[in-house]
Design an enzyme around this catalytic site. Structure first.
Site, mmCIF file in Angstrom:
data_model
loop_
_atom_site.group_PDB
_atom_site.id
_atom_site.type_symbol
_atom_site.label_atom_id
_atom_site.label_comp_id
_atom_site.label_asym_id
_atom_site.label_seq_id
_atom_site.Cartn_x
_atom_site.Cartn_y
_atom_site.Cartn_z
ATOM 1 N N HIS A 124 0.777 -1.219 0.106
ATOM 2 C CA HIS A 124 0.012 0.097 0.047
ATOM 3 C C HIS A 124 0.842 1.279 -0.087
ATOM 4 C CE1 HIS A 124 -2.990 2.823 2.232
ATOM 5 N NE2 HIS A 124 -3.270 2.592 0.823
ATOM 6 N N CYS A 143 -0.256 0.238 9.629
ATOM 7 C CA CYS A 143 -0.878 1.779 9.246
ATOM 8 C C CYS A 143 -2.341 1.947 8.568
ATOM 9 C CB CYS A 143 0.256 2.103 7.975
ATOM 10 S SG CYS A 143 1.899 2.158 8.523
ATOM 11 N N HIS A 144 -2.738 0.927 7.575
ATOM 12 C CA HIS A 144 -3.946 1.099 7.240
ATOM 13 C C HIS A 144 -4.426 -0.403 7.054
ATOM 14 C CE1 HIS A 144 -1.309 4.437 5.649
ATOM 15 N NE2 HIS A 144 -2.294 5.037 5.963
ATOM 16 N N GLY A 145 -4.233 -1.146 7.950
ATOM 17 C CA GLY A 145 -5.032 -2.362 8.004
ATOM 18 C C GLY A 145 -4.964 -3.267 7.032
ATOM 19 N N TYR B 295 -4.726 14.052 3.920
ATOM 20 C CA TYR B 295 -4.419 12.757 4.454
ATOM 21 C C TYR B 295 -5.538 11.991 4.599
ATOM 22 C CZ TYR B 295 -1.754 9.116 6.784
ATOM 23 O OH TYR B 295 -1.244 7.734 7.157
#
Lengths: 179, 423
Positions: A124, A143-145, B295
């Site tokens: 990612h 971080c983002h799963g 973000y």
């Protein structure tokens, strides 16, 4: 100088265009070193391969080594982990790949199924996944799963691709060369 | 406004200078006699405040560069050295680090002021575009600068941002490798970021000169949005605007000083006090506060390339704002519907910032019954807010100009100030 009225391009027009084009190509050529100097230099490329003794890693454990500045996971898979990786229906995967396609052959000519070697960088946005975490007990990126299985294949979350397998080969039964 | 010059050299020496290099004339015309609308409020002092911020960043930055070492083994230690050993190093670094945040506070006020009073509309399109360009350069400078202390958040922030480019099909990975000068963030990356961090402020100076030039061609917008109709509507820049700007700057410096002296780490991330470790990702990566809304947009999209594109679009849409807005009326004072959406948009931007600071799967509330309902997470909220962000600019801006009935505009600035306008 007398003015020349001509609908056809003159020899002088041709010379202008040719000179201009030559200058443009020359300028573009001069820019290339300025761009290419930012690519990996000779000293970085020289460190491109490492040798690693994997004999001491017990079954069910994993070590992380550094190769080209990146973390590489070396995982000694248990039978259960191998079976879980092989049991997956490939057509359900986001980045379809069999477990076998992510392994290499050892000196005996057989696939070394117990050894999974991966670049430990989430596909990612480049974080480092945590081993033995997530639904499939493979990897979980904090971080983002993104969730990866015991073959390092993407199963859930935002990452688009499987964890990359670095180029490596077995130089003996207990030694691999990465790069 | 540009055009005639009122400067008169008073003696032989200044006449001699003026006929060779009319620099005194330039300063006089731009900074003394330049006519400013007489109804400018304190929101208009942020241009001056931003110039001050840029000056502070450049001066403290040049001094810090005398002590900093852009090498991965030494960078973190050299920053500690600045903090502990260099005379007044702590002050210079805290001013520089908090100065970046102050710079962004000021630029956001400046931009939202422009949005409220319609300062981007004809004939100020190029002025606005140059401003957006400065904003983009500021974000790039801030990003390069944040990597230099080589803390955990420096390293992993840089990793995430440079990996954004790997989302580009085919050439993406090569671009990331090219940016890094290796196969991961390392010495070559740190060195080039330092070089660029030193360069970019001077690029900003260049664009600021163009920005001010364009400003002096069109003249300033003002709270009524009605162009000055003559000398009655304006006052000379000095002393009126100069004095007002000076007071604005002084008040702003109080806020600045509060952070530098009483809360120097309040705006930063504690993870950056730890040295960069390429083998360990911090559990929760967040950018600095001023980049959080973008973000949040990046993370709201479940697709990598889509998220990256949407995030860059959120900035790119600002460049075409002058052509998306169909309303002839500039100031939101006379646009009853737009005025409400302006505040809604401000709240949405702050909301996106909040979303960007949270972990994406944080549950805000549970919708429906306990067993079958769904959890409403930060990601869901970020999607709704991202949608509104684009809806505001792409749908509302063209639409409002067509359906909104503006209030009657004052005849002139003077009429508005003296309260003789019938409205």
């Amino acid at each position: 100088m007398a003015e020349i009225h001509a609908d056809e391009p003159t020899r002088r027009d041709f010379l202008y265009v040719a000179t201009g084009a030559f200058a443009a190509v020359g300028a573009a050529t001069a820019v290339w070193p300025l761009i290419d100097q930012m690519n990996p230099d000779a000293s970085v490329l020289a460190l491109a391969s490492i040798e690693l003794d994997i004999g001491a890693i017990p079954v069910g454990q994993e070590i992380t080594v550094k190769w080209r500045g990146k973390p590489v996971f070396v995982r000694h898979r248990s039978d259960a982990e191998i079976q879980a990786a092989e049991a997956v229906d490939i057509s359900t995967l986001r980045d379809p790949q069999t477990d076998d396609a992510r392994l290499v052959k050892g000196p005996s000519g057989q696939l070394e199924k117990q050894w999974l070697i991966l670049i430990g960088i989430c596909t990612h946005l480049g974080c480092i996944p945590l081993a033995y975490k997530g639904e499939f007990n493979g990897y979980l990126c904090p971080c983002h799963g993104s969730v990866y299985d015991t073959s390092g294949r993407i199963r859930q979350g935002p990452a688009p691709l499987n964890l990359e397998v670095p180029p490596y080969k077995f130089v003996s039964d207990t030694k691999i060369q990465i790069g | 406004m540009s055009g005639h010059s009122t400067y008169k050299p008073s003696n032989g020496f200044t006449k001699w200078i003026d006929s060779r290099l009319p620099i005194v004339r330039l300063v006089h015309d731009a900074g003394v006699s330049y006519p400013t609308p007489k109804n400018l409020n304190y929101w208009w002092t942020f241009g001056g405040i931003l110039t001050l911020c840029l000056g502070i960043q450049i001066i403290t930055g040049i001094v810090l560069a005398m002590h900093y070492i852009p090498q991965t083994d030494l960078a973190f230690a050299s920053v500690e050295h600045i903090m502990r050993d260099v005379n007044y190093g702590w002050l210079l670094r805290y001013v520089h680090a908090n100065g970046a945040s102050m710079f962004f506070i000021a630029v956001y006020v400046h931009m939202f002021r422009g949005l409220y009073y319609g300062s981007y509309k004809a004939p100020r399109e190029i002025l606005w575009i140059l401003g957006v360009l400065i904003y983009v350069l500021m974000m790039a400078s801030a990003f390069f600068g944040y990597v230099l202390p080589w803390g955990q958040m420096s390293f992993w922030g840089a990793t995430v941002i440079t990996n954004l480019f790997s989302a580009i099909p085919v050439v993406g990975q090569s671009i990331s490798t090219w940016l890094w000068g290796g196969y991961a963030i390392g010495d070559p990356t740190l060195n080039r970021f330092f070089s660029l961090h030193y360069l970019f402020p001077f690029l900003i100076v260049g664009v600021v000169v163009l920005h001010i030039w364009a400003l002096h061609v069109t003249g300033q917008n003002n709270p009524t949005g009605v162009e000055p109709k003559g000398d009655k509507d304006t006052v000379p820049f000095t002393p009126y605007a100069t004095a007002k700007d000076a007071l604005g700057m002084s008040l702003f410096l109080i806020l600045f000083a509060y952070f530098v002296f009483f809360n120097p780490l309040g705006l930063g991330d504690v993870a950056n006090s730890e040295i960069a470790n390429p083998l360990k990702t911090p559990p929760h990566i967040v950018p600095e506060w001023y980049l959080l809304p973008f973000y949040a947009i990046l993370r709201a999209v479940p697709d990598k390339l889509g998220g990256v594109l949407l995030m860059f679009s959120a900035i790119a849409v600002l460049f075409v704002l002058p052509w998306l807005d169909t309303s002839k009326v500039r100031s939101a004072r006379f646009r009853p519907i737009y005025k409400q959406f302006f505040w809604l948009h401000l709240i949405v931007c702050i909301g996106l910032g909040w979303c960007g600071a949270q972990t994406p799967d944080l549950v805000i509330t549970h919708v429906g019954s306990a067993e079958s309902g769904i959890n409403f997470t930060v990601t869901h909220l970020a999607r709704i807010l991202s949608f509104y962000y684009f809806f505001h600019f792409i749908i509302l801006f063209p639409l409002l100009g067509l359906i909104e009935k503006p209030k009657p505009l004052p005849e002139s600035i003077s009429a508005s100030v003296l309260g003789t306008a019938k409205s």
